[in-house]
Design a protein around this motif. Structure first.
Motif, PDB file in Angstrom:
ATOM      1  N   THR A 347     -20.037 -13.085   1.956  1.00  0.00           N
ATOM      2  CA  THR A 347     -19.459 -13.390   2.972  1.00  0.00           C
ATOM      3  C   THR A 347     -18.987 -12.282   4.388  1.00  0.00           C
ATOM      4  O   THR A 347     -19.168 -11.117   3.561  1.00  0.00           O
ATOM      5  N   TRP A 348     -18.386 -12.952   5.071  1.00  0.00           N
ATOM      6  CA  TRP A 348     -18.575 -12.117   6.345  1.00  0.00           C
ATOM      7  C   TRP A 348     -17.866 -11.475   6.322  1.00  0.00           C
ATOM      8  O   TRP A 348     -15.992 -10.583   5.575  1.00  0.00           O
ATOM      9  N   ASN A 349     -16.193 -11.233   8.254  1.00  0.00           N
ATOM     10  CA  ASN A 349     -14.856 -10.387   7.994  1.00  0.00           C
ATOM     11  C   ASN A 349     -14.206 -11.855   7.661  1.00  0.00           C
ATOM     12  O   ASN A 349     -14.345 -12.951   7.401  1.00  0.00           O
ATOM     13  N   VAL A 350     -13.149 -11.250   6.747  1.00  0.00           N
ATOM     14  CA  VAL A 350     -11.492 -12.048   5.854  1.00  0.00           C
ATOM     15  C   VAL A 350     -10.497 -12.198   6.290  1.00  0.00           C
ATOM     16  O   VAL A 350     -10.409 -10.554   6.678  1.00  0.00           O
ATOM     17  N   THR A 351      -9.939 -13.023   7.309  1.00  0.00           N
ATOM     18  CA  THR A 351      -8.122 -12.243   6.891  1.00  0.00           C
ATOM     19  C   THR A 351      -7.496 -13.124   6.388  1.00  0.00           C
ATOM     20  O   THR A 351      -7.613 -14.973   6.522  1.00  0.00           O
ATOM     21  N   LEU A 352      -6.171 -12.860   5.662  1.00  0.00           N
ATOM     22  CA  LEU A 352      -5.633 -13.367   4.244  1.00  0.00           C
ATOM     23  C   LEU A 352      -4.662 -13.446   5.746  1.00  0.00           C
ATOM     24  O   LEU A 352      -3.454 -12.175   5.900  1.00  0.00           O
ATOM     25  N   THR A 353      -3.536 -14.605   5.619  1.00  0.00           N
ATOM     26  CA  THR A 353      -2.444 -14.834   6.123  1.00  0.00           C
ATOM     27  C   THR A 353      -1.430 -13.867   5.560  1.00  0.00           C
ATOM     28  O   THR A 353      -0.998 -13.793   4.593  1.00  0.00           O
ATOM     29  N   GLU A 354      -0.729 -13.162   6.494  1.00  0.00           N
ATOM     30  CA  GLU A 354       0.993 -12.204   6.543  1.00  0.00           C
ATOM     31  C   GLU A 354       1.573 -12.887   5.941  1.00  0.00           C
ATOM     32  O   GLU A 354       2.188 -14.105   6.321  1.00  0.00           O
ATOM     33  N   GLY A 355       2.153 -12.211   4.825  1.00  0.00           N
ATOM     34  CA  GLY A 355       3.954 -12.401   5.078  1.00  0.00           C
ATOM     35  C   GLY A 355       4.992 -11.598   6.040  1.00  0.00           C
ATOM     36  O   GLY A 355       4.394 -11.329   7.222  1.00  0.00           O
ATOM     37  N   THR A 356       6.207 -12.263   6.297  1.00  0.00           N
ATOM     38  CA  THR A 356       6.930 -12.299   6.913  1.00  0.00           C
ATOM     39  C   THR A 356       7.605  -9.853   6.091  1.00  0.00           C
ATOM     40  O   THR A 356       7.941  -9.268   6.915  1.00  0.00           O
ATOM     41  N   ALA A 357       7.790 -10.422   4.476  1.00  0.00           N
ATOM     42  CA  ALA A 357       8.391  -8.930   4.675  1.00  0.00           C
ATOM     43  C   ALA A 357       6.936  -7.246   4.961  1.00  0.00           C
ATOM     44  O   ALA A 357       5.917  -8.079   4.174  1.00  0.00           O
ATOM     45  N   SER A 358       8.512  -6.626   4.500  1.00  0.00           N
ATOM     46  CA  SER A 358       7.579  -5.212   4.705  1.00  0.00           C
ATOM     47  C   SER A 358       6.944  -5.307   3.487  1.00  0.00           C
ATOM     48  O   SER A 358       7.268  -5.732   2.260  1.00  0.00           O
ATOM     49  N   ARG A 359       6.592  -3.892   2.817  1.00  0.00           N
ATOM     50  CA  ARG A 359       6.488  -3.743   1.667  1.00  0.00           C
ATOM     51  C   ARG A 359       7.027  -2.860   0.827  1.00  0.00           C
ATOM     52  O   ARG A 359       7.741  -3.359  -0.769  1.00  0.00           O
ATOM     53  N   ALA A 360       8.292  -2.251   2.160  1.00  0.00           N
ATOM     54  CA  ALA A 360       9.292  -1.587   1.350  1.00  0.00           C
ATOM     55  C   ALA A 360      10.494  -3.321   0.221  1.00  0.00           C
ATOM     56  O   ALA A 360      10.900  -3.392  -0.209  1.00  0.00           O
ATOM     57  N   ASP A 361      10.613  -4.269   1.475  1.00  0.00           N
ATOM     58  CA  ASP A 361      10.990  -5.525   1.138  1.00  0.00           C
ATOM     59  C   ASP A 361      10.598  -5.506  -0.504  1.00  0.00           C
ATOM     60  O   ASP A 361      12.022  -6.019  -1.203  1.00  0.00           O
ATOM     61  N   LEU A 362       9.094  -5.800  -0.879  1.00  0.00           N
ATOM     62  CA  LEU A 362       8.932  -6.987  -1.633  1.00  0.00           C
ATOM     63  C   LEU A 362       9.432  -5.643  -2.760  1.00  0.00           C
ATOM     64  O   LEU A 362       9.772  -5.682  -4.376  1.00  0.00           O
ATOM     65  N   ILE A 363       9.543  -4.095  -2.516  1.00  0.00           N
ATOM     66  CA  ILE A 363       9.489  -3.319  -3.834  1.00  0.00           C
ATOM     67  C   ILE A 363      11.160  -3.323  -4.051  1.00  0.00           C
ATOM     68  O   ILE A 363      11.030  -3.511  -4.837  1.00  0.00           O
TER      69      ILE A 363
END
Length: 448
Positions: A347-363
């Protein structure tokens, strides 16, 4: 005498024909690497390596063999071809082996647009040593850091040329620059360590030594006083540094070689949801200044962007020619190889769709659980997707980080884990795998 790589591949193919091969392909690489390690303010180790490697694959009907060498002399090339043909005549037949058809081959490509090589001069050992020393000094300047285990700087340049008797011939040059620092805090059984580093194609894109050293120190201090977490079911947030490993397991399961062997927990999942709706996994081998970019694959096919997962649904396998033929499909131009091995899906370069929340929001929203910042070991059942890994990180209580955690195991099943992912918005866009922090709502933790 230094020979052009294109000239060497031509000699290899001509030797293969003269030895009796029906078809052949050749790969030649020329590489240079330089690495510097410092410790306690002085040079600890310096290494430099240069070399040329030659690989030749020959076909006698559907039988094939591969030989490699690091000697460029004409006599060696002739011996390589003779031995490869003799080996191929004794090899078992493989109905799926063979070169690409001429109409499958890549045409003209704009390699310069990919910016795979820094045009600047190779850095001197003294310049690399200075960078490593600056990173070490920055880490040691942070209160609480007792020592730096290693501070390293490196440079690499690699040229590759691939050619085959079906008419393909192409090559390119790639460079890399790296800098890393490992800091330590505490003593004895209370000792903890962590790291930071950066790797880029262009020197000008590399983060500063001071940034890397101080970041390594702060990460290390955050692990002070680590203890085991409780055992039970908890949400687990995979920090951006390690989250790409989860996507790596999905990519491995969608690899055509695994599918052709029937050894994948995704073998019956084509066209099914494997990620949450709205989440796409895009492969793009044409991103400029990214380490996984390439104009063509190791069988001469033009690389192209594709959606491995589209809106949560698995759309296809990662295929080279042989595995595509086994599965009755078309190659996705994902053949990778070295000079001493045949093609296999990569597999070459891959990009996963990001969310809208920050890491701090998920914590904040995860309540009580584990933020994983490093992992060791791996027990993954390729047939069922059962997952178990050693982990360390930070404990979250009521939405706030309270203390460091180590010596624990996280376990689950990849099918369930991936379908329940919640993505943050903190992916680093320059990486080959652009994956943000990922929250798995429920996993089994084994601690005390």
């Amino acid at each position: 005498m230094t020979q052009a790589l294109e000239e060497l591949t031509g000699k290899l193919l001509q030797a293969a024909r003269s030895a009796g091969a029906d078809a052949a392909d050749a790969m030649v690489t020329r590489g240079t690497s330089l690495s510097i390690d410092v410790r306690k303010g002085v040079l600890e180790q310096a290494e430099r390596a240069e070399g040329v490697d030659l690989g030749l694959r020959v076909f006698i009907g559907r039988r094939s063999a591969i030989v490699s060498a690091s000697d460029q002399r004409d006599r060696t090339i002739a011996e390589m071809a003779t031995r490869a043909v003799a080996m191929a005549r004794e090899a078992p037949e493989d109905p799926y082996s063979g070169l690409a058809d001429p109409d499958q081959l890549a045409g003209e490509v704009d390699i310069d647009a990919l910016q795979l090589a820094d045009p600047d001069e190779e850095p001197s050992p003294q310049a690399l040593q200075e960078e490593a020393l600056r990173a070490e000094a920055a880490a040691l300047a942070v209160k609480g850091i007792s020592q730096v285990d290693a501070s390293s700087a490196g440079y690499g340049a690699n040229e590759v040329h691939f050619a085959a008797t079906n008419g393909f011939s192409g090559g390119y040059r790639r460079t890399s620059r790296g800098l890393s620092c490992v800091a330590i805090t505490g003593t004895g059984t209370a000792m903890e360590r962590d790291y930071d580093g950066d790797s880029r194609i262009f020197q000008s894109d590399l983060r500063s030594p001071e940034d890397i050293g101080s970041s390594a120190a702060e990460r290390t201090l955050a692990r002070s006083g680590a203890r085991k977490p409780p055992t039970g079911q908890f949400p687990v947030l995979f920090d951006e540094r390690v989250a790409s490993s989860l996507i790596g397991h999905l990519l491995m399961a969608a690899n055509g070689a695994s599918i052709a062997r029937g050894a994948s927990w995704l073998r019956d999942a084509l066209g099914e949801a494997v990620l949450p709706k709205g989440m796409t996994l895009l492969e793009d081998p044409h991103r400029p200044r990214v380490s996984g970019s390439r104009p063509f694959d190791a069988e001469g096919l033009a690389t192209q962007a594709r959606k491995i997962v589209d809106d949560g649904v698995l759309t296809g396998w990662t295929l080279d020619l042989a595995n595509a033929r086994k599965l009755g499909m078309t190659s996705t131009a994902n053949a990778g190889r070295g000079v001493s091995s045949g093609p296999s899906p990569s597999t070459w370069n891959v990009t996963l769709t990001e969310g809208t929340a920050s890491r701090a929001d998920l914590i904040r929203d995860m309540g009580t659980g584990l933020l994983v910042t490093s992992m060791i070991g791996s027990t993954i059942n390729p047939n069922t997707g059962d997952y178990s890994r050693g982990a360390a990180g930070l404990w979250v209580e009521n939405g706030e980080i309270t203390h460091a955690v180590n010596e624990c195991t996280i376990a689950g099943n990849l099918r369930d884990m991936l379908r329940g992912l919640v993505a943050a918005n903190d992916a680093r866009p320059h990486l080959s795998r652009v994956v943000p922090s990922l929250l798995v709502p429920g996993m089994t933790l084994a601690g005390t």
